[in-house]
Structure formats: structure tokens, C-alpha cells
Design an enzyme around this catalytic site. Structure first.
Site, mmCIF file in Angstrom:
data_model
loop_
_atom_site.group_PDB
_atom_site.id
_atom_site.type_symbol
_atom_site.label_atom_id
_atom_site.label_comp_id
_atom_site.label_asym_id
_atom_site.label_seq_id
_atom_site.Cartn_x
_atom_site.Cartn_y
_atom_site.Cartn_z
ATOM 1 N NE ARG A 50 -3.161 0.055 3.077
ATOM 2 C CZ ARG A 50 -4.437 0.350 3.282
ATOM 3 N NH1 ARG A 50 -5.374 -0.530 2.989
ATOM 4 N NH2 ARG A 50 -4.788 1.496 3.804
ATOM 5 C CG ASP A 52 2.774 6.072 2.569
ATOM 6 O OD1 ASP A 52 1.814 5.339 2.875
ATOM 7 O OD2 ASP A 52 3.822 6.147 3.246
ATOM 8 N NE ARG A 198 7.243 8.588 2.266
ATOM 9 C CZ ARG A 198 6.427 9.537 2.730
ATOM 10 N NH1 ARG A 198 6.804 10.804 2.688
ATOM 11 N NH2 ARG A 198 5.274 9.213 3.243
#
Length: 267
Positions: A50, A52, A198
Site C-alpha cells: 500500500r 503512500d 522514507r
């Protein structure tokens, strides 16, 4: 019948993968296109990762259930005819017995791309590459990355969701400079929690540009809670490159094992 869809997308204009009311998402666009072609009221797809908002994918994988076997080549053409140009279906196939796009996956491969010099800046790839204002030392970044590889609680690098585990197995975290001068980070794990990649890059870039020592990466990991000193870097530098699966005869077993581990970890 369960079918598998391999697709790619430019995440720039999407608010992530998952359906959100009133927002443009990859899942939302794909499900509407599938429902239109299959002439059903609604369709639900399950993805391997999934992503972002703003994150791209070259190797996203999804599955869905259908009642009648379609003409697979025609389905690819029709989907790409309905979908906007920033989403492309690469192939559609009948899934092997027990296949689950999410739970059968062995590992996910991500790449984060950084231009840390004027020579590496390319306006044609600005939507997929982070422009960084300081030169990065890849040797110290790789040294710091080695402290994070393995099975750990990555709570320091994740936006925690209630009841969800932050324990992951990070198989690879490494940095190279490609032929064009871009810094490319490869991040491979069995799975990732929210914003983990990230955040890892945000930690390591602080080491690479000299703001933090190598040992800081290990200190952040050991804190085992969301670390305020770690920046979650911009989404546009990140791409889901591919998802690995076992052989066809191992799909069901892998899905069962993964579900059991997630239930036990989240209990």
C-alpha cells in the site's frame, strides 16, 4: 477464479494506493475501471504494497476474484484504454492456487533516488528523484545502513497504527551511485510499516551529508519509539520496484504462514 494484475504507476497525482472518499487513489481508479469492464456493481482488489501519497510503482501486484475467466490480453488492452496514462497494466494472468498478492509475498523491493549534485539533476526525472543540496558520502551511509539490517523493532522509523506490529526483517539496505550520478538506495524487506522506508532514508541521509555520525543510526533504532530527529523524506523519490513470490506450489503455504505471523505479532 482469482486473477493477478501487474501494474505500474506514477504516484505524483495520487493520494496513495488505498481508496479514500473524494480523493484520487490508484486502487480507486483501478477498481472503477475493472467494474466497468466486467459489468459488475463493484470490484475489490488486494495489493502487495500500500504505497503512500506520491510514491511510485514499477512492480505493484494485485489480485481479485472474478466469476468467469476473461480474455486476458483483451482485459489488459481495455484496462489501459480506460485508465489514465499515469497507471499502466503490464500483464494479467490467472493466479496459481492459493495466491494472495499481499500474504504470499516473500519480500518487497523499493528504490529511493537522490540527485546530490548539479550534474545529476535532470528536469525530465524531477518527479521521481529527490534533489539534495549537500554531497552524500555513500561509504558512511552503507556503514550506517549495516546497523539496521536484520530483524528488529522499527518503531523508531514508523508511524504506528494501533494494534499493529512494527517488527520487520530488513534484508537489504544499500547505496550506490549509478551511471548518471544518481544516488540509489535499495531497500528490501519482508514487509514495511507506514512511512518506514522514507524514515530510514531520512536517517541515513543525515549521516551521508555529515550532520550525524554513523553510530546515530543504531541509536535511533534502539530507541524503539518514534524518533523526532528523523525526517520522513519526500515521497516522490521512492518507487516500489518489484515484489518477490515463491513457486506456484508454495503460494498457499506462504500465505498461511504470513497470516499466522501477523496475527501472532499483532496479538
Amino acid at each position: 477464479m482469482r486473477i493477478r494484475i501487474d501494474l505500474a504507476y506514477d504516484g505524483t497525482d495520487f493520494r496513495g494506493w488505498a481508496v479514500q472518499p473524494g480523493l484520487r487513489t490508484v486502487q480507486g481508479e483501478l477498481q472503477v475501471a475493472l467494474a466497468t469492464i466486467l459489468r459488475v456493481e463493484s470490484v475489490s482488489v488486494v495489493c502487495a504494497g500500500r504505497t503512500d501519497a506520491g510514491v511510485h510503482a514499477r512492480g505493484q501486484v494485485v489480485h481479485l476474484e472474478i466469476e468467469e475467466p476473461p480474455d486476458l490480453d483483451r482485459l489488459v488492452r481495455r484496462l489501459n484504454g480506460l485508465l489514465a496514462p499515469d497507471v499502466r497494466v503490464r500483464r494479467v494472468s490467472v493466479a496459481p492456487e492459493g495466491f494472495d498478492a499481499r500474504f504470499s509475498a516473500l519480500r518487497r523491493h523499493y528504490a529511493y533516488r537522490i540527485a546530490d549534485s548539479a550534474a545529476a539533476l535532470d528536469p525530465l526525472t524531477r518527479a521521481q528523484v529527490l534533489a539534495w543540496h549537500r554531497r552524500l558520502d555513500l561509504d558512511v551511509m552503507n556503514e550506517a545502513s549495516a546497523l539496521l539490517v536484520g530483524r528488529h523493532d522499527f518503531a523508531s522509523f514508523c508511524k504506528q497504527r494501533e494494534g499493529a506490529t512494527t517488527i520487520r526483517t530488513l534484508e537489504q539496505l544499500s547505496w550506490v551511485r549509478d551511471e548518471s550520478g544518481l544516488v540509489v538506495g535499495t531497500v528490501v524487506a519482508d514487509a514495511f510499516c507506514h512511512s518506514m522506508v522514507r524514515s530510514l532514508v531520512g536517517c541515513l541521509i543525515a549521516v551521508g551529508d555529515g550532520r550525524k555520525p554513523v553510530a546515530w543510526a543504531g541509536e535511533v533504532l534502539r530507541a524503539a519509539e518514534r524518533h523526532q530527529g528523523v525526517t520522513v523524506l519526500h515521497a516522490h523519490g521512492l518507487t516500489l520496484e518489484r515484489v518477490d513470490y515463491p513457486g506456484d506450489d508454495e503460494m498457499a503455504k506462504r500465505a498461511e504462514e504470513t497470516r499466522a505471523k501477523r496475527v501472532a505479532a499483532d496479538a
